[in-house]
Enzyme design. Structure first.
Site, PDB file in Angstrom:
ATOM      1  CB  ALA A  62       7.674 -19.045   0.045  1.00 48.45           C
ATOM      2  CG  PHE A  63      12.573 -21.506   1.395  1.00 51.28           C
ATOM      3  CD1 PHE A  63      12.225 -21.430   0.060  1.00 51.28           C
ATOM      4  CD2 PHE A  63      13.859 -21.134   1.766  1.00 51.28           C
ATOM      5  CE1 PHE A  63      13.148 -21.004  -0.895  1.00 51.28           C
ATOM      6  CE2 PHE A  63      14.790 -20.705   0.813  1.00 51.28           C
ATOM      7  CZ  PHE A  63      14.426 -20.642  -0.517  1.00 51.28           C
ATOM      8  CE  LYS A  64      13.525 -16.602  -2.400  1.00 48.57           C
ATOM      9  NZ  LYS A  64      12.880 -17.743  -3.101  1.00 48.57           N
ATOM     10  CG  ASP A  65       7.588 -16.302   5.233  1.00 42.53           C
ATOM     11  OD1 ASP A  65       7.625 -15.120   4.845  1.00 42.53           O
ATOM     12  OD2 ASP A  65       6.599 -17.040   5.069  1.00 42.53           O
ATOM     13  CB  ALA A 123      12.575 -12.454   4.982  1.00 43.10           C
TER      14      ALA A 123
END
Ligand SMILES: *Cc1c(COP(=O)(O)O)cnc(C)c1O
Length: 437
Positions: free
Chosen positions: A105-108, A111
Protein backbone atom coordinates in the site's frame (compact mmCIF):
# COMPACT_ATOMS: atom_id res chain seq x y z
CA UNK A 1 12.55 25.48 6.82
CA UNK A 2 10.46 26.29 9.85
CA UNK A 3 7.03 24.91 10.69
CA UNK A 4 4.19 26.68 12.44
CA UNK A 5 1.11 25.13 14.00
CA UNK A 6 -2.19 25.52 12.14
CA UNK A 7 -3.69 26.57 15.49
CA UNK A 8 -1.04 29.32 15.73
CA UNK A 9 -0.61 28.93 19.52
CA UNK A 10 2.69 27.00 19.56
CA UNK A 11 6.25 28.13 18.87
CA UNK A 12 7.70 27.51 15.42
CA UNK A 13 10.00 24.48 15.08
CA UNK A 14 12.40 22.98 12.54
CA UNK A 15 11.91 19.71 10.63
CA UNK A 16 13.64 17.68 13.33
CA UNK A 17 11.43 18.88 16.13
CA UNK A 18 8.27 18.65 14.02
CA UNK A 19 9.13 15.01 13.26
CA UNK A 20 9.89 14.09 16.86
CA UNK A 21 6.80 15.87 18.25
CA UNK A 22 4.33 14.70 15.59
CA UNK A 23 1.54 17.04 16.64
CA UNK A 24 2.02 20.64 17.81
CA UNK A 25 1.50 21.23 21.57
CA UNK A 26 -1.60 23.33 20.79
CA UNK A 27 -3.04 20.25 18.99
CA UNK A 28 -2.65 21.91 15.58
CA UNK A 29 -0.78 20.42 12.63
CA UNK A 30 2.68 21.56 11.65
CA UNK A 31 2.78 23.44 8.33
CA UNK A 32 5.81 24.83 6.42
CA UNK A 33 6.28 28.61 6.72
CA UNK A 34 6.39 28.91 2.94
CA UNK A 35 5.97 26.63 -0.08
CA UNK A 36 9.31 26.28 -1.86
CA UNK A 37 9.36 26.79 -5.64
CA UNK A 38 11.04 24.07 -7.69
CA UNK A 39 13.84 24.69 -10.15
CA UNK A 40 12.30 24.89 -13.63
CA UNK A 41 14.94 22.53 -15.01
CA UNK A 42 13.71 19.71 -12.78
CA UNK A 43 10.23 19.92 -14.31
CA UNK A 44 11.33 20.56 -17.89
CA UNK A 45 13.83 17.70 -17.91
CA UNK A 46 12.19 15.43 -15.39
CA UNK A 47 12.75 12.30 -17.48
CA UNK A 48 16.52 12.81 -17.14
CA UNK A 49 16.40 12.50 -13.34
CA UNK A 50 16.37 9.26 -11.37
CA UNK A 51 13.60 8.76 -8.82
CA UNK A 52 16.15 9.19 -6.00
CA UNK A 53 17.32 12.52 -7.42
CA UNK A 54 13.77 13.77 -7.85
CA UNK A 55 12.85 12.75 -4.30
CA UNK A 56 15.96 14.40 -2.90
CA UNK A 57 15.33 17.70 -4.68
CA UNK A 58 11.68 17.76 -3.69
CA UNK A 59 12.23 17.08 0.02
CA UNK A 60 15.49 18.98 0.58
CA UNK A 61 13.90 22.45 1.08
CA UNK A 62 11.50 20.98 3.66
CA UNK A 63 14.25 19.26 5.64
CA UNK A 64 16.62 22.23 5.50
CA UNK A 65 19.73 21.67 7.60
CA UNK A 66 18.11 19.13 9.90
CA UNK A 67 19.74 16.24 8.01
CA UNK A 68 23.04 16.37 6.09
CA UNK A 69 22.68 15.97 2.30
CA UNK A 70 24.49 12.67 2.09
CA UNK A 71 22.34 11.10 4.80
CA UNK A 72 19.16 12.56 3.30
CA UNK A 73 20.02 11.09 -0.08
CA UNK A 74 20.49 7.69 1.54
CA UNK A 75 17.12 8.01 3.29
CA UNK A 76 15.19 8.92 0.13
CA UNK A 77 16.94 6.15 -1.81
CA UNK A 78 15.75 3.59 0.72
CA UNK A 79 12.28 5.16 0.66
CA UNK A 80 11.69 4.85 -3.10
CA UNK A 81 13.53 1.63 -3.86
CA UNK A 82 10.58 -0.20 -5.44
CA UNK A 83 8.78 0.32 -8.77
CA UNK A 84 5.96 2.89 -9.04
CA UNK A 85 4.69 2.31 -12.59
CA UNK A 86 2.06 4.32 -14.45
CA UNK A 87 -0.13 1.72 -16.17
CA UNK A 88 -2.58 2.61 -18.92
CA UNK A 89 -6.06 1.18 -18.26
CA UNK A 90 -7.75 2.69 -21.33
CA UNK A 91 -7.51 5.76 -23.55
CA UNK A 92 -8.40 8.34 -20.97
CA UNK A 93 -7.42 6.76 -17.64
CA UNK A 94 -4.12 5.43 -16.27
CA UNK A 95 -3.31 3.93 -12.87
CA UNK A 96 -0.30 4.93 -10.79
CA UNK A 97 0.41 1.71 -8.93
CA UNK A 98 1.56 2.61 -5.43
CA UNK A 99 1.28 -0.95 -4.13
CA UNK A 100 4.62 -2.49 -5.05
CA UNK A 101 6.19 -1.66 -1.68
CA UNK A 102 6.75 -4.19 1.13
CA UNK A 103 3.24 -3.99 2.61
CA UNK A 104 1.42 -3.47 -0.69
CA UNK A 105 0.00 0.00 0.00
CA UNK A 106 1.12 3.60 -0.56
CA UNK A 107 1.65 4.15 3.17
CA UNK A 108 4.99 2.34 2.76
CA UNK A 109 6.51 5.52 1.31
CA UNK A 110 5.65 7.78 4.22
CA UNK A 111 6.42 5.13 6.84
CA UNK A 112 9.83 4.30 5.38
CA UNK A 113 10.85 7.93 5.16
CA UNK A 114 9.65 8.82 8.64
CA UNK A 115 11.24 5.79 10.30
CA UNK A 116 14.64 6.58 8.86
CA UNK A 117 14.44 10.26 9.81
CA UNK A 118 13.43 9.39 13.35
CA UNK A 119 16.16 6.74 13.62
CA UNK A 120 18.66 9.38 12.52
CA UNK A 121 17.40 11.97 15.00
CA UNK A 122 17.48 9.53 17.93
CA UNK A 123 21.18 8.99 17.45
CA UNK A 124 22.06 12.54 18.39
CA UNK A 125 19.08 13.21 20.62
CA UNK A 126 19.85 14.83 23.96
CA UNK A 127 17.34 13.15 26.18
CA UNK A 128 16.91 13.71 29.89
CA UNK A 129 19.09 11.45 32.06
CA UNK A 130 16.09 9.51 33.33
CA UNK A 131 15.21 8.42 29.86
CA UNK A 132 16.95 5.81 27.86
CA UNK A 133 18.42 6.85 24.51
CA UNK A 134 15.62 5.10 22.76
CA UNK A 135 12.38 6.25 21.21
CA UNK A 136 9.25 4.16 21.56
CA UNK A 137 6.80 4.58 18.71
CA UNK A 138 3.31 3.73 19.88
CA UNK A 139 0.63 3.17 17.27
CA UNK A 140 -2.91 1.81 17.05
CA UNK A 141 -3.96 0.31 13.74
CA UNK A 142 -7.10 -0.93 12.04
CA UNK A 143 -4.94 -2.64 9.41
CA UNK A 144 -2.83 -0.81 6.83
CA UNK A 145 -0.97 1.73 8.95
CA UNK A 146 0.41 -0.85 11.37
CA UNK A 147 1.92 -3.00 8.64
CA UNK A 148 3.58 -0.06 6.91
CA UNK A 149 4.92 1.31 10.19
CA UNK A 150 6.16 -2.11 11.37
CA UNK A 151 7.93 -2.70 8.10
CA UNK A 152 9.29 0.83 7.84
CA UNK A 153 10.79 0.80 11.35
CA UNK A 154 11.99 -2.80 11.25
CA UNK A 155 15.64 -2.95 12.21
CA UNK A 156 15.96 0.85 12.71
CA UNK A 157 18.44 1.33 15.57
CA UNK A 158 17.29 3.17 18.67
CA UNK A 159 13.60 2.90 17.87
CA UNK A 160 11.21 0.40 19.38
CA UNK A 161 7.72 0.06 17.92
CA UNK A 162 4.66 -1.09 19.84
CA UNK A 163 1.59 -1.72 17.70
CA UNK A 164 -1.88 -2.28 19.10
CA UNK A 165 -4.39 -4.01 16.87
CA UNK A 166 -7.90 -5.36 17.48
CA UNK A 167 -7.88 -9.16 17.74
CA UNK A 168 -9.73 -10.89 14.91
CA UNK A 169 -10.55 -7.60 13.16
CA UNK A 170 -7.64 -7.28 10.71
CA UNK A 171 -7.26 -9.41 7.58
CA UNK A 172 -4.96 -12.48 7.65
CA UNK A 173 -2.35 -10.78 5.43
CA UNK A 174 -2.43 -7.66 7.57
CA UNK A 175 -2.01 -9.65 10.78
CA UNK A 176 1.04 -11.48 9.41
CA UNK A 177 2.57 -8.16 8.36
CA UNK A 178 2.21 -6.92 11.94
CA UNK A 179 3.25 -9.96 13.89
CA UNK A 180 6.02 -11.80 12.06
CA UNK A 181 8.87 -9.30 12.18
CA UNK A 182 9.94 -9.37 15.89
CA UNK A 183 13.28 -7.70 16.71
CA UNK A 184 12.33 -4.06 17.51
CA UNK A 185 8.67 -4.53 16.57
CA UNK A 186 6.21 -5.64 19.27
CA UNK A 187 2.62 -6.50 18.42
CA UNK A 188 -0.09 -6.23 21.07
CA UNK A 189 -3.26 -8.07 20.14
CA UNK A 190 -6.07 -6.34 21.98
CA UNK A 191 -9.30 -8.10 22.92
CA UNK A 192 -11.40 -5.17 21.75
CA UNK A 193 -12.05 -2.78 18.89
CA UNK A 194 -9.83 -0.34 16.99
CA UNK A 195 -11.36 2.49 19.03
CA UNK A 196 -10.26 0.73 22.24
CA UNK A 197 -6.71 0.48 20.86
CA UNK A 198 -6.69 4.15 19.94
CA UNK A 199 -8.06 5.17 23.33
CA UNK A 200 -5.34 3.19 25.14
CA UNK A 201 -2.63 4.80 23.00
CA UNK A 202 -4.01 8.28 23.67
CA UNK A 203 -4.00 7.61 27.40
CA UNK A 204 -0.37 6.49 27.31
CA UNK A 205 0.66 9.78 25.69
CA UNK A 206 -0.80 11.76 28.59
CA UNK A 207 0.44 9.41 31.36
CA UNK A 208 3.14 11.08 33.48
CA UNK A 209 4.73 7.80 34.68
CA UNK A 210 5.17 6.70 31.08
CA UNK A 211 6.53 10.05 29.93
CA UNK A 212 9.00 10.14 32.85
CA UNK A 213 10.48 6.79 31.92
CA UNK A 214 10.11 6.57 28.16
CA UNK A 215 10.45 8.85 25.17
CA UNK A 216 7.27 8.06 23.29
CA UNK A 217 6.01 9.40 19.99
CA UNK A 218 3.43 8.37 17.41
CA UNK A 219 3.77 7.38 13.77
CA UNK A 220 0.50 9.02 12.97
CA UNK A 221 -0.30 10.18 9.43
CA UNK A 222 -0.24 13.84 10.48
CA UNK A 223 3.52 13.66 11.14
CA UNK A 224 5.33 15.91 8.63
CA UNK A 225 7.84 13.14 7.94
CA UNK A 226 5.01 10.88 6.80
CA UNK A 227 3.05 13.57 5.00
CA UNK A 228 5.71 15.38 2.93
CA UNK A 229 7.40 12.41 1.16
CA UNK A 230 4.01 11.53 -0.32
CA UNK A 231 4.75 14.31 -2.83
CA UNK A 232 7.34 12.07 -4.51
CA UNK A 233 5.04 9.88 -6.52
CA UNK A 234 3.14 12.79 -8.07
CA UNK A 235 6.47 13.71 -9.64
CA UNK A 236 7.07 10.12 -10.71
CA UNK A 237 3.60 10.14 -12.31
CA UNK A 238 4.42 13.30 -14.27
CA UNK A 239 7.78 11.84 -15.29
CA UNK A 240 5.93 8.93 -16.93
CA UNK A 241 3.12 11.09 -18.39
CA UNK A 242 3.55 11.15 -22.15
CA UNK A 243 1.66 14.33 -23.12
CA UNK A 244 3.55 16.99 -21.14
CA UNK A 245 1.61 19.78 -22.96
CA UNK A 246 -1.61 18.63 -21.39
CA UNK A 247 -0.99 17.75 -17.72
CA UNK A 248 -3.08 15.05 -16.01
CA UNK A 249 -6.13 15.32 -13.79
CA UNK A 250 -5.26 13.27 -10.68
CA UNK A 251 -7.83 11.35 -8.66
CA UNK A 252 -6.82 10.42 -5.11
CA UNK A 253 -8.80 7.93 -2.98
CA UNK A 254 -9.04 9.96 0.21
CA UNK A 255 -9.76 9.32 3.89
CA UNK A 256 -7.63 11.44 6.16
CA UNK A 257 -6.59 13.63 3.18
CA UNK A 258 -2.83 13.42 3.80
CA UNK A 259 -2.06 11.91 0.40
CA UNK A 260 -4.05 14.39 -1.72
CA UNK A 261 -2.80 17.27 0.39
CA UNK A 262 0.80 16.28 -0.44
CA UNK A 263 -0.15 16.27 -4.14
CA UNK A 264 -1.65 19.74 -3.92
CA UNK A 265 1.48 20.97 -2.18
CA UNK A 266 3.57 19.55 -5.05
CA UNK A 267 1.34 21.41 -7.51
CA UNK A 268 1.73 24.68 -5.61
CA UNK A 269 5.50 24.31 -5.74
CA UNK A 270 5.39 24.05 -9.54
CA UNK A 271 4.45 20.52 -10.61
CA UNK A 272 2.04 20.72 -13.59
CA UNK A 273 -1.26 19.10 -12.64
CA UNK A 274 -4.52 20.03 -14.33
CA UNK A 275 -6.90 19.36 -11.47
CA UNK A 276 -7.35 17.20 -8.36
CA UNK A 277 -10.22 14.89 -7.53
CA UNK A 278 -10.83 13.90 -3.91
CA UNK A 279 -12.35 10.45 -4.41
CA UNK A 280 -14.40 9.56 -1.34
CA UNK A 281 -16.66 6.70 -0.35
CA UNK A 282 -19.92 7.58 1.43
CA UNK A 283 -17.89 9.35 4.10
CA UNK A 284 -18.48 12.58 2.22
CA UNK A 285 -17.45 15.40 4.55
CA UNK A 286 -15.22 17.06 1.97
CA UNK A 287 -17.60 16.40 -0.95
CA UNK A 288 -20.21 18.26 1.11
CA UNK A 289 -17.80 21.01 2.04
CA UNK A 290 -17.05 21.86 -1.58
CA UNK A 291 -20.78 22.41 -2.09
CA UNK A 292 -21.75 24.10 1.16
CA UNK A 293 -18.45 25.55 2.40
CA UNK A 294 -19.26 24.12 5.81
CA UNK A 295 -16.93 21.47 7.22
CA UNK A 296 -19.14 19.22 9.30
CA UNK A 297 -17.47 16.13 10.85
CA UNK A 298 -19.70 13.06 10.94
CA UNK A 299 -19.62 9.62 12.51
CA UNK A 300 -17.60 7.37 10.15
CA UNK A 301 -19.60 4.77 8.19
CA UNK A 302 -18.06 1.33 7.42
CA UNK A 303 -17.50 0.63 3.70
CA UNK A 304 -15.61 -1.73 1.39
CA UNK A 305 -12.86 0.89 1.00
CA UNK A 306 -12.28 0.82 4.74
CA UNK A 307 -9.00 2.75 4.84
CA UNK A 308 -11.07 5.79 3.85
CA UNK A 309 -13.75 5.41 6.53
CA UNK A 310 -12.94 8.70 8.20
CA UNK A 311 -15.57 11.04 9.59
CA UNK A 312 -13.27 13.95 10.45
CA UNK A 313 -10.35 14.12 8.00
CA UNK A 314 -7.45 15.59 9.98
CA UNK A 315 -5.30 16.77 7.07
CA UNK A 316 -7.99 18.80 5.33
CA UNK A 317 -6.98 21.84 7.38
CA UNK A 318 -3.62 21.69 5.62
CA UNK A 319 -5.35 21.93 2.22
CA UNK A 320 -7.21 25.00 3.45
CA UNK A 321 -3.87 26.41 4.61
CA UNK A 322 -2.31 25.87 1.15
CA UNK A 323 -5.15 27.91 -0.36
CA UNK A 324 -5.12 30.54 2.40
CA UNK A 325 -8.66 29.52 3.32
CA UNK A 326 -9.90 31.01 0.02
CA UNK A 327 -12.54 28.66 -1.30
CA UNK A 328 -12.90 30.00 -4.90
CA UNK A 329 -9.19 29.38 -5.42
CA UNK A 330 -9.47 25.93 -3.84
CA UNK A 331 -12.54 24.96 -5.87
CA UNK A 332 -10.82 25.85 -9.14
CA UNK A 333 -8.26 23.13 -8.36
CA UNK A 334 -10.26 20.53 -6.43
CA UNK A 335 -13.45 18.58 -7.09
CA UNK A 336 -14.84 15.72 -5.04
CA UNK A 337 -17.21 12.79 -5.58
CA UNK A 338 -18.78 10.40 -3.11
CA UNK A 339 -19.11 6.78 -4.27
CA UNK A 340 -21.29 4.03 -2.76
CA UNK A 341 -20.24 0.41 -2.17
CA UNK A 342 -22.60 -0.76 -4.94
CA UNK A 343 -20.93 1.65 -7.38
CA UNK A 344 -17.52 0.48 -6.14
CA UNK A 345 -18.17 -3.19 -6.90
CA UNK A 346 -19.85 -2.35 -10.23
CA UNK A 347 -16.71 -0.41 -11.19
CA UNK A 348 -14.36 -3.27 -10.24
CA UNK A 349 -16.48 -5.61 -12.43
CA UNK A 350 -16.77 -3.24 -15.36
CA UNK A 351 -13.09 -2.29 -15.53
CA UNK A 352 -12.06 -5.94 -15.23
CA UNK A 353 -14.43 -7.09 -17.96
CA UNK A 354 -13.76 -4.23 -20.37
CA UNK A 355 -10.10 -3.38 -19.76
CA UNK A 356 -8.81 -6.52 -18.03
CA UNK A 357 -7.48 -4.46 -15.11
CA UNK A 358 -8.11 -5.42 -11.47
CA UNK A 359 -8.84 -2.48 -9.16
CA UNK A 360 -9.01 -2.72 -5.37
CA UNK A 361 -12.03 -1.03 -3.70
CA UNK A 362 -10.06 2.21 -2.99
CA UNK A 363 -8.78 2.37 -6.56
CA UNK A 364 -12.32 1.75 -7.82
CA UNK A 365 -13.58 4.80 -5.92
CA UNK A 366 -10.73 6.75 -7.52
CA UNK A 367 -11.55 5.41 -10.98
CA UNK A 368 -15.26 6.19 -10.92
CA UNK A 369 -14.71 9.69 -9.49
CA UNK A 370 -12.23 10.43 -12.26
CA UNK A 371 -14.56 9.06 -14.92
CA UNK A 372 -17.36 11.32 -13.67
CA UNK A 373 -15.12 14.37 -13.87
CA UNK A 374 -13.86 13.50 -17.34
CA UNK A 375 -17.42 13.14 -18.62
CA UNK A 376 -17.77 16.90 -18.36
CA UNK A 377 -14.13 17.63 -19.34
CA UNK A 378 -13.77 15.50 -22.43
CA UNK A 379 -10.58 17.02 -23.71
CA UNK A 380 -8.69 15.99 -20.54
CA UNK A 381 -7.11 12.73 -19.40
CA UNK A 382 -6.29 11.49 -15.96
CA UNK A 383 -4.53 9.28 -13.45
CA UNK A 384 -5.99 7.49 -10.47
CA UNK A 385 -3.73 6.58 -7.59
CA UNK A 386 -4.09 2.85 -6.96
CA UNK A 387 -3.37 3.01 -3.23
CA UNK A 388 -3.45 -0.71 -2.34
CA UNK A 389 -2.96 -4.10 -3.96
CA UNK A 390 -6.30 -5.89 -4.59
CA UNK A 391 -5.01 -8.96 -2.70
CA UNK A 392 -5.38 -6.97 0.52
CA UNK A 393 -9.15 -7.04 -0.03
CA UNK A 394 -9.71 -10.54 -1.47
CA UNK A 395 -13.34 -11.00 -0.40
CA UNK A 396 -14.65 -7.88 -2.14
CA UNK A 397 -12.49 -8.15 -5.24
CA UNK A 398 -12.72 -11.89 -5.94
CA UNK A 399 -16.51 -11.88 -5.85
CA UNK A 400 -16.45 -9.10 -8.50
CA UNK A 401 -13.96 -10.64 -10.90
CA UNK A 402 -15.08 -14.22 -10.33
CA UNK A 403 -11.63 -15.72 -9.78
CA UNK A 404 -8.87 -15.74 -7.18
CA UNK A 405 -6.29 -12.92 -7.26
CA UNK A 406 -2.68 -13.87 -7.85
CA UNK A 407 -0.76 -13.40 -4.62
CA UNK A 408 2.62 -11.65 -5.01
CA UNK A 409 5.48 -13.94 -3.91
CA UNK A 410 6.49 -11.74 -0.94
CA UNK A 411 3.04 -12.14 0.51
CA UNK A 412 3.04 -15.89 -0.06
CA UNK A 413 6.15 -16.33 2.08
CA UNK A 414 4.88 -14.14 4.90
CA UNK A 415 1.83 -16.39 5.27
CA UNK A 416 4.08 -19.25 6.44
CA UNK A 417 5.87 -17.20 9.08
CA UNK A 418 4.99 -17.66 12.72
CA UNK A 419 2.75 -15.06 14.35
CA UNK A 420 4.24 -13.52 17.50
CA UNK A 421 1.96 -11.26 19.50
CA UNK A 422 1.04 -10.56 23.11
CA UNK A 423 -2.64 -10.88 23.86
CA UNK A 424 -3.98 -8.22 26.26
CA UNK A 425 -7.38 -7.03 27.41
CA UNK A 426 -8.72 -3.66 26.31
CA UNK A 427 -7.58 -2.23 29.60
CA UNK A 428 -5.09 0.62 29.88
CA UNK A 429 -3.40 -0.89 32.96
CA UNK A 430 -2.26 -3.85 30.85
CA UNK A 431 -0.71 -1.59 28.22
CA UNK A 432 1.03 0.45 30.90
CA UNK A 433 2.48 -2.64 32.56
CA UNK A 434 3.75 -3.84 29.20
CA UNK A 435 5.42 -0.52 28.38
CA UNK A 436 7.09 -0.14 31.78
CA UNK A 437 8.28 -3.71 31.99
C1 LIG B 1 -4.74 5.26 4.11
C2 LIG B 1 -5.34 4.85 2.81
C3 LIG B 1 -6.08 5.75 2.02
C4 LIG B 1 -6.41 7.16 2.46
O1 LIG B 1 -5.29 8.00 2.46
P1 LIG B 1 -5.37 9.42 3.19
O2 LIG B 1 -4.00 9.99 3.06
O3 LIG B 1 -5.74 9.12 4.62
O4 LIG B 1 -6.41 10.23 2.51
C5 LIG B 1 -6.54 5.32 0.79
N1 LIG B 1 -6.32 4.06 0.37
C6 LIG B 1 -5.63 3.16 1.10
C7 LIG B 1 -5.45 1.80 0.59
C8 LIG B 1 -5.10 3.52 2.35
O5 LIG B 1 -4.43 2.61 3.08
Amino acid sequence: MKYYSTNKQSPIVDFREATIKGQAPDKGLFFPEFIPQLEKSLIENIADFSNEEIAFRVIKPYVGNAIADEKLFQIVSETVNFPIPLVKINDSISSLELFHGPTLAFKDIGARFMSRCLGHFVKDAVLTPLRTRKITVLVATSGDTGGAVANGFYGVDGVEVVILYPSGKVSPVQEKQLTTLSKNIKALEVEGTFDDCQQMVKQAFTDKDINDKLFITSANSINVARWLPQQFYYFFAYKQWADKKSPPVISVPSGNFGNICAGMLAMQSGLPIQHFIAACNVNDIVTDYLQTEILKPKQAVATLSNAMDVGNPSNFVRILEIFHHQSPELKSKLSSYSITDAETTATIKEVYQRDNYVLDPHGAVGYLSLQRYLQSHREQKGILLETAHPVKFPDAVESCIGKPIDIPTDVQSIMYKEKKSTLINANYKELKAFLLK
